[in-house]
Design a protein around this motif. Sequence first.
Motif, PDB file in Angstrom:
ATOM      1  N   GLU A   1       0.741  -1.238   0.048  1.00 24.80           N
ATOM      2  CA  GLU A   1      -0.193  -0.093  -0.063  1.00 24.80           C
ATOM      3  C   GLU A   1       0.921   1.286  -0.010  1.00 24.80           C
ATOM      4  O   GLU A   1       0.644   2.128  -0.684  1.00 24.80           O
ATOM      5  CB  GLU A   1      -0.936  -0.085   1.115  1.00 24.80           C
ATOM      6  N   LEU A   2       1.803   1.289   0.870  1.00 18.16           N
ATOM      7  CA  LEU A   2       3.059   2.358   0.893  1.00 18.16           C
ATOM      8  C   LEU A   2       3.535   2.590  -0.591  1.00 18.16           C
ATOM      9  O   LEU A   2       3.482   3.568  -1.295  1.00 18.16           O
ATOM     10  CB  LEU A   2       3.891   2.115   1.943  1.00 18.16           C
ATOM     11  N   PHE A   3       3.904   1.294  -1.306  1.00 16.08           N
ATOM     12  CA  PHE A   3       4.777   1.339  -2.528  1.00 16.08           C
ATOM     13  C   PHE A   3       3.575   1.923  -3.575  1.00 16.08           C
ATOM     14  O   PHE A   3       4.026   2.768  -4.319  1.00 16.08           O
ATOM     15  CB  PHE A   3       4.790  -0.179  -3.084  1.00 16.08           C
ATOM     16  N   ARG A   4       2.335   1.857  -3.467  1.00 19.62           N
ATOM     17  CA  ARG A   4       1.152   2.151  -4.436  1.00 19.62           C
ATOM     18  C   ARG A   4       1.357   3.650  -4.197  1.00 19.62           C
ATOM     19  O   ARG A   4       1.218   4.649  -5.042  1.00 19.62           O
ATOM     20  CB  ARG A   4      -0.023   1.404  -4.241  1.00 19.62           C
ATOM     21  N   LYS A   5       1.336   4.220  -2.894  1.00 17.85           N
ATOM     22  CA  LYS A   5       1.226   5.501  -2.654  1.00 17.85           C
ATOM     23  C   LYS A   5       2.266   6.257  -3.196  1.00 17.85           C
ATOM     24  O   LYS A   5       2.098   7.513  -3.648  1.00 17.85           O
ATOM     25  CB  LYS A   5       1.184   6.002  -1.116  1.00 17.85           C
ATOM     26  N   LEU A   6       3.630   5.638  -3.102  1.00 19.52           N
ATOM     27  CA  LEU A   6       4.691   6.198  -3.680  1.00 19.52           C
ATOM     28  C   LEU A   6       4.911   6.144  -5.262  1.00 19.52           C
ATOM     29  O   LEU A   6       5.920   6.618  -5.999  1.00 19.52           O
ATOM     30  CB  LEU A   6       5.991   5.719  -2.933  1.00 19.52           C
ATOM     31  N   GLY A   7       4.020   5.239  -5.904  1.00 20.62           N
ATOM     32  CA  GLY A   7       4.054   5.136  -7.072  1.00 20.62           C
ATOM     33  C   GLY A   7       5.044   4.109  -7.750  1.00 20.62           C
ATOM     34  O   GLY A   7       5.503   4.110  -8.896  1.00 20.62           O
ATOM     35  N   LEU A   8       5.556   3.256  -6.819  1.00 17.77           N
ATOM     36  CA  LEU A   8       6.333   2.218  -7.268  1.00 17.77           C
ATOM     37  C   LEU A   8       5.645   1.021  -7.644  1.00 17.77           C
ATOM     38  O   LEU A   8       6.371   0.348  -8.490  1.00 17.77           O
ATOM     39  CB  LEU A   8       6.968   1.905  -5.830  1.00 17.77           C
ATOM     40  N   ILE A   9       4.356   0.860  -7.575  1.00 16.44           N
ATOM     41  CA  ILE A   9       3.644  -0.220  -8.079  1.00 16.44           C
ATOM     42  C   ILE A   9       2.414   0.117  -8.514  1.00 16.44           C
ATOM     43  O   ILE A   9       1.696   1.050  -7.720  1.00 16.44           O
ATOM     44  CB  ILE A   9       3.645  -1.693  -7.127  1.00 16.44           C
ATOM     45  N   THR A  10       1.726  -0.508  -9.444  1.00 20.79           N
ATOM     46  CA  THR A  10       0.505  -0.245  -9.899  1.00 20.79           C
ATOM     47  C   THR A  10      -0.438  -1.504  -9.971  1.00 20.79           C
ATOM     48  O   THR A  10       0.215  -2.548 -10.166  1.00 20.79           O
ATOM     49  CB  THR A  10       0.325   0.688 -10.785  1.00 20.79           C
ATOM     50  N   GLY A  11      -1.710  -1.416  -9.971  1.00 17.66           N
ATOM     51  CA  GLY A  11      -2.447  -2.576 -10.159  1.00 17.66           C
ATOM     52  C   GLY A  11      -2.619  -3.549  -9.094  1.00 17.66           C
ATOM     53  O   GLY A  11      -2.222  -3.435  -8.076  1.00 17.66           O
ATOM     54  N   LYS A  12      -3.135  -4.730  -9.394  1.00 15.19           N
ATOM     55  CA  LYS A  12      -3.536  -5.900  -8.233  1.00 15.19           C
ATOM     56  C   LYS A  12      -2.169  -6.685  -8.194  1.00 15.19           C
ATOM     57  O   LYS A  12      -1.879  -7.457  -7.041  1.00 15.19           O
ATOM     58  CB  LYS A  12      -4.641  -6.882  -8.724  1.00 15.19           C
ATOM     59  N   ASN A  13      -1.486  -6.738  -9.187  1.00  9.18           N
ATOM     60  CA  ASN A  13       0.066  -7.868  -9.096  1.00  9.18           C
ATOM     61  C   ASN A  13       1.015  -7.286  -8.746  1.00  9.18           C
ATOM     62  O   ASN A  13       1.747  -6.573  -9.101  1.00  9.18           O
ATOM     63  CB  ASN A  13       0.309  -8.422 -10.430  1.00  9.18           C
TER      64      ASN A  13
END
Length: 484
Positions: free
Chosen positions: A459-471
């Motif tokens: 979740e933190l990675f998503r907020k930082l734009g490091l990962i996107t999507g479900k995988n």
Amino acid sequence: MSKYILSEQYALRGYKGLPYGILDLGKGTTFFMSEASYALAASCNGQVELDEEILPPVAQRILSGWLEKGIIRKCTSDSERLEPIQKYIYYKARFKEAVHWSITGKCNYRCKHCFMSAPHALQGEPSFDDCMKMLDAFDRCGIYNLHITGGEPLVRKDFWQIMDVILLRGMGVQAIYTNGRLATDEFFENLKKRYMHPMIQFSFDGIGFHDWMRGVEGAEKEVIEAMKRCKKHGFSFNAVMSLCKDNAPSIRETVRLMKELGCSHFKVGTAYAQGEWAKHPEHFLSQEQTYEIFLDYIPKYFEDGCPVPLGLEGFFNYEPDEKTGELKAHSANEKNVSEDQFKRVKMCGHVRKSMYVSPTGNVLPCMSMIGLPIEEKFPNMLITPLEEILDKGLYMDIINYSIKDFMDHNPDCAECGYKNLCVGGCRAFAVRENPNDYLSKDPWSCKFFKGGWMDKKNELFRKLGLITGKNDNKQTDPAPDKGA
């Protein structure tokens, strides 16, 4: 028709179970091939003429690839021949690429958290003759890469004698681990005189806390000056921090300092209830506390522009990709191995290539196991020939355990939804909790997945734009073991 020859930094090598290899003498790495490919490599000796046009297409592609990578080159004269060191040598031992070798159990610091109790020299110090016996064994087994550690390796009065013998044997010192007190200008000049250029690894336990952790007044100033000298003399260095309740608030400023000093990689690991600190639990961080600290710091790391490549206890890594060199965020805890690979992929790829030798001569899978009860069960290379240790017995049984072995031993893990990511976790963590069961569960890995910490990290990675999507867990499968 052309004659080809191995480039000067490459040599032909073979080991028990892996008879066809090419060693990079500069990097100390070896890659292995099929018998057919090796026959082509062996013909690159300056004597055999090859007709590229009638070579099979596969051989043409291999030859072209080796030329492009600089592994071979076309001969410029008919008199070119392989140097003696480049000619084929077969070792009657299983392949090991590197050894982490503690040449002493003594130290000139009094670190509160020392897992091998070096302040009391519980591991002692091998004699010069015993060091020579160990080097003889490394040589016989074709181990070229030495990572020199301790205790504090520079306290040995015969340190340079040992380095000179290593050079005479054609081995390479890839890294030296030191607290920095004795990493003087003279130390670096002596390395340069010997054309040795190892990575230097320093310990640094936080701005304002290093003296306290190391038990010596002025230790922080000493290691900072040593890092500056290291860069001045043209050497690269890494640094590692042992994290506890006391120094946790200093991570951000410490990482910033590492950037200023030119650190190549900074690793933060948790101090454990081993050795000197075994009876001082008031300083230890729980896994939950450790991960909360990491979650709090990671956004600040990016705010600061990612000062240095970083590793946070398997929870978070921001490091160059091995293939592309591009900085990449990932978690070392997440392996992601498909189930059809469980039988052939080993529990720990790292220990397949390297080993640890203690000051007493015990051969262990890794240094993290020193000081634990399981250490006493491992063989000693001053008593048992290293070739035998690397062929059969407890050490090789442990090295050869596959993920399937782990799943068979832990049926509930085989049913776990995280099994492909976890694949059993770290063996050193496991035997801290269960010293008589090498195939036991790694409790930290279990909590990372089942305790929701991977989800919080993602979740933190998503907020930082490091990962996107479900995988969220796209990782590269570990390299398959090739039967060493």
